[in-house]
Motif scaffolding. Sequence first.
Motif, short mmCIF file in Angstrom:
data_model
loop_
_atom_site.label_atom_id
_atom_site.label_comp_id
_atom_site.label_asym_id
_atom_site.label_seq_id
_atom_site.Cartn_x
_atom_site.Cartn_y
_atom_site.Cartn_z
N ALA C 129 15.54 96.84 -67.27
CA ALA C 129 16.16 97.36 -68.50
C ALA C 129 15.16 98.24 -69.23
O ALA C 129 15.50 99.34 -69.69
CB ALA C 129 16.60 96.21 -69.39
N ILE C 130 13.91 97.78 -69.30
CA ILE C 130 12.89 98.59 -69.99
C ILE C 130 12.69 99.92 -69.26
O ILE C 130 12.63 100.98 -69.89
CB ILE C 130 11.57 97.79 -70.08
N GLN C 131 12.67 99.81 -67.94
CA GLN C 131 12.53 101.04 -67.15
C GLN C 131 13.64 102.04 -67.47
O GLN C 131 13.41 103.22 -67.66
CB GLN C 131 12.59 100.70 -65.64
N MET C 132 14.85 101.51 -67.50
CA MET C 132 16.00 102.39 -67.75
C MET C 132 15.91 103.02 -69.13
O MET C 132 16.21 104.18 -69.32
CB MET C 132 17.31 101.60 -67.63
N LEU C 133 15.48 102.21 -70.12
CA LEU C 133 15.36 102.74 -71.48
C LEU C 133 14.32 103.85 -71.51
O LEU C 133 14.50 104.87 -72.18
CB LEU C 133 14.99 101.63 -72.45
N LYS C 134 13.25 103.66 -70.76
CA LYS C 134 12.22 104.71 -70.71
C LYS C 134 12.80 105.96 -70.07
O LYS C 134 12.54 107.08 -70.51
CB LYS C 134 11.01 104.22 -69.92
N VAL C 136 15.73 107.12 -70.15
CA VAL C 136 16.58 107.92 -71.02
C VAL C 136 15.82 108.36 -72.27
O VAL C 136 16.41 108.83 -73.24
CB VAL C 136 17.87 107.19 -71.44
N GLY C 137 14.51 108.19 -72.21
CA GLY C 137 13.68 108.77 -73.26
C GLY C 137 13.65 107.99 -74.55
O GLY C 137 13.55 108.56 -75.63
N ILE C 138 13.79 106.69 -74.45
CA ILE C 138 13.71 105.91 -75.68
C ILE C 138 12.27 105.49 -75.92
O ILE C 138 11.65 104.88 -75.04
CB ILE C 138 14.65 104.68 -75.58
N PRO C 139 11.73 105.87 -77.06
CA PRO C 139 10.35 105.46 -77.35
C PRO C 139 10.31 103.96 -77.62
O PRO C 139 11.33 103.35 -77.95
CB PRO C 139 10.01 106.26 -78.61
N ILE C 162 23.86 105.24 -71.96
CA ILE C 162 23.61 105.96 -70.71
C ILE C 162 22.68 105.13 -69.83
O ILE C 162 22.92 104.96 -68.63
CB ILE C 162 23.01 107.35 -71.01
N ALA C 163 21.64 104.56 -70.44
CA ALA C 163 20.71 103.73 -69.68
C ALA C 163 21.46 102.59 -69.00
O ALA C 163 21.25 102.28 -67.83
CB ALA C 163 19.63 103.18 -70.60
N MET C 164 22.37 102.01 -69.76
CA MET C 164 23.12 100.89 -69.22
C MET C 164 24.00 101.35 -68.05
O MET C 164 24.03 100.73 -66.99
CB MET C 164 23.97 100.28 -70.32
N ALA C 165 24.68 102.45 -68.28
CA ALA C 165 25.58 102.96 -67.25
C ALA C 165 24.81 103.29 -65.98
O ALA C 165 25.30 103.09 -64.86
CB ALA C 165 26.32 104.19 -67.77
N MET C 166 23.59 103.79 -66.15
CA MET C 166 22.80 104.23 -65.00
C MET C 166 22.09 103.08 -64.29
O MET C 166 21.56 103.26 -63.21
CB MET C 166 21.71 105.21 -65.48
#
Lengths: 498, 328, 317, 280, 311
Positions: C129-134, C136-139, C162-166
């Motif tokens: 999850a953290i990877q995905m958030l990174k 999509v450019g979430i600081p 988007i992160a979740m969807a991906m």
Amino acid sequence: DTSTQANPQSKTEAQAPAKNELTLGVNGDPHSWDPIDTFLLDWSTVATSVFEGLVERTTDLKIQPGLAESWEFKDDKTLQFKLRKGVTFHNGEPFNAEAVKFTFDRLLGEEGKKGPQQANYASIDRVEVVDEFTVNMILKEKDPVLLTKLAGYGGVIVPPKYYKEKGDEYFNTHPVGTGPFKMDSYEKDNKVVLVKNESYWKQGQPKLEKVTFRFIPEATTRLAEMQTGAIDIMKKVEISQTESIKGMSDLELMQVGSPTVYSIRFNTSMKPVDNVKVREAIAYAIDADLIIETLLGGYGKRVNSFQSDMSFGYDPNLPLRNYDPEKAKQLLAEAGVKEGTELDLFLPGTDATFKEVAQAIEMQLGQVGLKVKLNLVDASTFTSDLIPKGKAGHMYRNGWGGWTLDFDNTAYLMYHKGEFWNPDFYDEKVEELLKTERSTFDQEKRMAAFKELNQRLYELVPDVPLYQTINLWAVNKRVKGFQPPTDERIDLREASVE
Amino acid sequence: MEKSESTPLLEVRGLKKYFPIRSGFMKKVTNHVKAVDDLSFTVATGETLGIVGESGCGKSTTGRAILRLLEPTGGEVIFQGENLAALSPNEMRMKRKDLQIIFQDPFASLNPRMTVGEIIEEPMIIFELYETSKERKEKVAELMQVVGLKPENSERFPHEFSGGQRQRIGIARALALNPKLIVADEPVSALDVSIQSQVLNLMRDLQKQYGLTYIFISHNLSVVKHFCDRIGVMYLGRMVELAPKNALYEEPLHPYTRSLLSAVPIAKPKTKRERIILTGDVPSPANPPSGCTFHTRCPDCMEICKTDKPEFQSMGDGRYVACHLYNQ
Amino acid sequence: MLEIKNLQTRFRTDNGEITVLDGVSFQINKGETIGVVGESGCGKSVTSLSIMGLLPRTARITGGEILYNGENLVAFSKDQMRKVRGKEIAMIFQEPMTSLNPVYTIGAQIMELVLNHTSMNKKQAKEHAIQMLKLVGIPRAEEIVDEYPHQLSGGMRQRVMIAMAMSCSPSLLVADEPTTALDVTIQAQILDLMRELQQKSEMTIMLITHDLGVVAEMCDRVVVMYAGQVVEEAEVEKLFATPKHPYTVGLLGSIPDMDTEQEYLFTIGGTVPSPGQMPPGCRFAERCQKAFDKCYEQAPPLFDLNDGTKSRCWLYE
Amino acid sequence: MGRRFARNPWAMTGMFLLMLAVVSALFAPVIAPSTPDKADLRARLVAPSWMDDTGKSEHLLGTDQVGRDLLSRIIYGARISLLVGVVSVLISLVIGVILGLIAGFYGRWVDDLLMRLADVQLAFPFILFAIIVMTVFGAGLWKLILVLGISNWVGFARLVRGQVMSVKEMEYVQAAKAIGATNLRIIRKHVLPNVSSSIIVLATLNVATNILLEASLTFIGLGVDPSIPTWGGMLADGRNYLETAWWVATFPGIAIMITVFGINLLGDWLRDELDPNLRV
Amino acid sequence: MAAFLIRRLLHSVFVVLAITLVIFVLVRMTGDPVSIMFQAGEPTKEAITELRKNLGLDEPVYVQFGLYLKDMFTGNFGTSFRTGESVIDMMNEKMGATLLLAFGGMFVALLIAIPVGIISAVYRGSVADFFGRIFSLLGISFPNFWLGIMLIIIFAVKLGWFPASGYEGLEYLVLPSVALGLILSGILARLVRSSMLEVMNQQYINTARSKGIKEWLVIIKHGLRNALIPTVTFIGLQFGTLLGGTVIIEQVFSWPGIGRMLIDAISQRDFPVIQGSVIILSFLMIFVNLLVDLSYGFIDPRIRQGGGKSE
Ligand SMILES: Nc1ncnc2c1ncn2[C@@H]1O[C@H](COP(=O)(O)OP(=O)(O)OP(=O)(O)O)[C@@H](O)[C@H]1O
Ligand SMILES: Nc1ncnc2c1ncn2[C@@H]1O[C@H](COP(=O)(O)OP(=O)(O)OP(=O)(O)O)[C@@H](O)[C@H]1O
Ligand SMILES: [Mg+2]
Ligand SMILES: [Mg+2]
């Protein structure tokens, strides 16, 4: 844990070993067991088994020795009691002259001021110890019903040492007396458990090991408990419930005449019932016999005056005003009362049976052209506020216990000018007769005065006496030796369970 | 344009609207949302001033503070020589004849329990414009026709109309009092493009017909460009640039204006443009950054921007900008 | 990859059953971005929900097929469909403010999906999850995973969506107006992100929007819908250069042009017919300036114009 | 709304059940076989005619404990029950709506004060309030109605306040302000009509609750004069006859149940109909 | 959060003071306790004055109120006129039974209402919904004493499954709890149903479904959790009604709780007991509502972080 009682499958097995244990369903919890704090019948139903007075009343209301073996008047104002020997309180403390003196000192002193009982014993000045088992009661004035009063709540003997050690508040919930049962546990509004007093002074008594009183205010629920077998004796069976009980083979419906009488009293200063003709008309218009026959299911007795037939002063020869609507109409016409005149009738809201009676009266008065409006009020407001202030309408229900079984108590409080219960009625002749009756110990003279008084009251119609009640008890047939009491003070000394 | 400079209908000077933030057990005011902070501009009779900016930058608050639907915290709103901000509530009520507003949401701005006729008639009743109800009803019918609604539908309720038609009802209500100035708060953003063009055309017609003056609030830069004469760009409660339309679009001065323009998707595939994609979100107006409030996202940020607030200065030709880049 | 054939979807309402989608057909090719445009209420969302099998209980698909890699999703059981959702086809919604459950953390909501479709354990899922958030450019991704949706701005929430969807690398992403609720500058960020992610993962995107500008910038091919039907389908340049259907023409004309000065905009008169009361002929005929008799009588089919363009108009018969 | 109503079996059933009570109330003298107060002590507790083997009973639902025709009393009882329900709700509605409007519209300290007042009312259990008041002033139909009315205002006040606070922010209220409407006009024309549907729903449901509360108060001896035929009173006074003359308490119980059920059905439907949040 | 608690505390103080004043004045309107205590006797004038003085009723009312407040702040609620027992002790004795009953009722209500509400909402318009709605509507169509009596007749007398009345073991709690809870469950089921309907229309439910998780997980985890917020508020608000309901249920089931004590106290004009118990009950109500407010934080993080719910 009494959970087994509730289980019908185990009902029979559970109750077989529970031999000599009795459970009663009563309607109210007095909340304090201190005899001088209370005036409630709920108190006496239970406390009669715990406390005893110098004298006691039998079920047929005769005075007999209690903790005193004998008594005699030394003079007009000195009554000497010889006390029973070898009696102990439940805590082991001995019963003696000290205890009697303490009891009356407490009742007549500071402590007694806080409660309602003191007033009943105002004629006693003090108690003097003569020796360990002899006391003298010194009176302020003559009191013809003193002995009856000594059998009353305030006169029961309390243990001085125990009381002094534990204090008043503890005593309220942990009463100790000399009675046949001692209090084992008390849960407010739930139940009180009494156990046998092994060292009771009367040989072979009591027979029961344990007695439980459960406080069940709702009559429907009490009946249900009776039907499930959870209780063996039910106090205060409503007339509406009698058929249900008769329908159950293991239950017995017991009835006992009570000194309680009901009447419709008038506010004699209010138009139109200030007119004696109107009052008389109303008396003729009410068909009390029919009411007793139907609404009371026969469980009631007509009376000719505001006292029960057990009362000293009752005159069986006084005529009854029998139902006569024609005469009523005629009297009303004579008094110039118009058809449709509205009259207020006040009654307490919680008395289910009288609600029906009131509706019958409403209908019967309606038939002679009087429109009755029923007013339901809170019982306490009714007795403590509305009646004494004369705010209870043209007519109100009055129920009276007549606990001294002497018309004096009733007549004085009801008809003597200025009494709490009598805000408006006044008659010179009545006052005179009351004075005569009060000034002598000679029962014959008193009876004569009462006779005359009854006659006078019959003519003045300050109230319409309706009936004397009959108290109903439901008892499981396995209970033996139970006598329903006239005054709700249950004597369980002879009772046992099969 | 020169004409407009000479006879302003409305002049806004140093307008402020702060919303208190309460906290603590006594609900004491601990901070303010500076929704509008020190705003100044003029609007000439007959012109359309556009105000653009992102959500929450204070556009609506500006519009409402001018009309005193919100009490301004500070500043003056001079309308025809009279300071509206200083009027008593009742005097202001009387002034409302001249100043009207059209709202964004055609669903929320019409009372669902009133018929269209009642809605349009209400302002006339309040201002007792006509003697008889019949005259009023005639006027209602006329107005409905003007905005392109069938007068026979006046007994219907708003929910029986489509979004575009509802927006017309709102416009008719605003017109009922013959106002001089109309604040249009995003009047077309809730509408579909095909309907949007209908409403914009209508508004333009009405302007010509009645000589209306508009303050046109929008976040849609293409619509603003199409509809307005001059445009003010707002960011975090302040105006960062104010310029005549063509000047602004051809040569945006403020870095924010530039990035805003470059972010607009253009309905022409393959037109390669240089995009300036801003990083981060709009900061909270309760906690605006120090110095120039845009410095946190500015591609041209300098040291001075972090500490000093730039002046809103005139650049000539009716252009104003608040940016340290243009400090002489 | 995905082919929709003659899809018909109906809704039960208080006024009887209405046909909301009536013969929608188009196909999505692997790796492309297809745009679906149309005005409010034309059936864009219902189309996407039909694909996902997420129609409300009052709706049902009454005809047609949705072929995904050759398999008909319409005939799938609930369980089969559940395996497809989130893993094969993911979706993001219009309202970033309400698409995330307010009572669970960002991390928990992403992990729920991951745990459901993969064999990762909780720790791995959180890492992912953290990877995905990174991605999509979430600081501050490590902290954001443990925060709640209300603590994030709209743009951030849409990134989370988007992160979740991906997160399970779906092959098709259905994005229903992903930027409509966002500001232009944030919209530019999100669209940029989507483009970037698509290049990285060769994902197929179905982008639903009503903003023709977004379509022009993002899509390879465009499907134009009107009143529950596809009225035109074309490659994006062709559509903007030579729109075929009068509706498309009108739509393009209604947008104010930044480059030219016009006093009045082109308008399409009238309003969209409501689903219960569709005219017998062409659904656009009432508003169409080029309409002729036939248009009012007979519903036109979707004509294939052989240059990859399709148009539902009698003009192209 | 009308057509939707006709097609909704819930609403239709509710309406039908309620109409039973309303028609009884309105046309009691016409429908009832006897007057509600015609008593015959000799014919008390007579069984319903259809279960009476001797065939002597002329009373469809039997007679009560003083020999009045039960059916007639139930029919006349509808008047009192509906009166109690409706009038008491009207009282709380008026108080609650006014206070709620004031609190919601003016906000700040007025709101604070009124809401604390509501807290006080809420923290004071209703039954106790009723018992104390009825003890002080005596039982009676109008007092009962008043007590019920006074103690239920909070629900309305809170509802209206909440709704006003949201309606107040709606653009159409802003628009009204913009066209120069006074506060009073805004409240009257724009706020009140838009909170009315929620008020109607709550009122409907409260009518049902209050009919039941009348019964409960009668149970603890604080009801209305027993010669006035109320369902609650008949139910409470007949409870001791449940085993010997079940009909005395059962039929009034059914009357209460049917009416309250009907009102609730209708209220439920109104809620769905008037509260757009719950509509599909 | 601290600020929120302090504000709530100040509100509560106001509410308690107001209730104290109201009840103090109200009870003093109910009549003279002294005359009731003497009802069956023959009181002398002196005895009456004496008793009145002993009970502190000879002072002017405002002095009595002042003294009462003073005592109240030291935690002393006076002693019963009738038994001399301290009111706090009496409450202590009875509070347990009443709370047990109230929570029993609440438990029954929730046990029934939540599944019924969920099923009704999820299968809106189905047969299950039909019966669910009928049930919840019927639940609120009976007076509670009637329901109580019926339960006793059916389950105690006829079937013998449970004891009819009394307060001994857990099985004694069943019938009164059902009588109390059934009515509440009707209202609650409707509320759960409508909140669920609303929540299930939210976008995040579709998001959850789009993840491909099982439907019941969507319903319970995503739906119910959010639908609980209005439910919990409602429970807080209904707690008062529930406590009020115990007054009657206690009477029917001979349950030794505060309700019965209070009815007795009212009929005997035992002012300190009436005052004390009403005030303490209101404390309880306020406390429960505070708990409810705090529990939002557990259910809804928006409130947890926001530092409390604004009404
Ligand atoms: N009544 C209010 N109380 C507190 N803050 C407010 C209030 N109204 C607006 N604000 C705040 O003021 C700021 C400006 O709001 P405003 O509505 O003027 O923005 P806007 O530019 O119109 O945005 P949008 O495009 O979303 O309409 C926002 O941060 C908003 O949160
Ligand atoms: N739950 C529903 N019940 C009945 N009709 C519905 C429902 N949902 C959608 N519709 C109808 O289906 C049609 C298409 O709706 P849809 O949401 O697909 O439009 P859209 O193109 O996505 O519009 P938007 O741009 O507003 O999102 C609308 O006309 C609407 O009336
Ligand atoms: Mg705005
Ligand atoms: Mg959509």
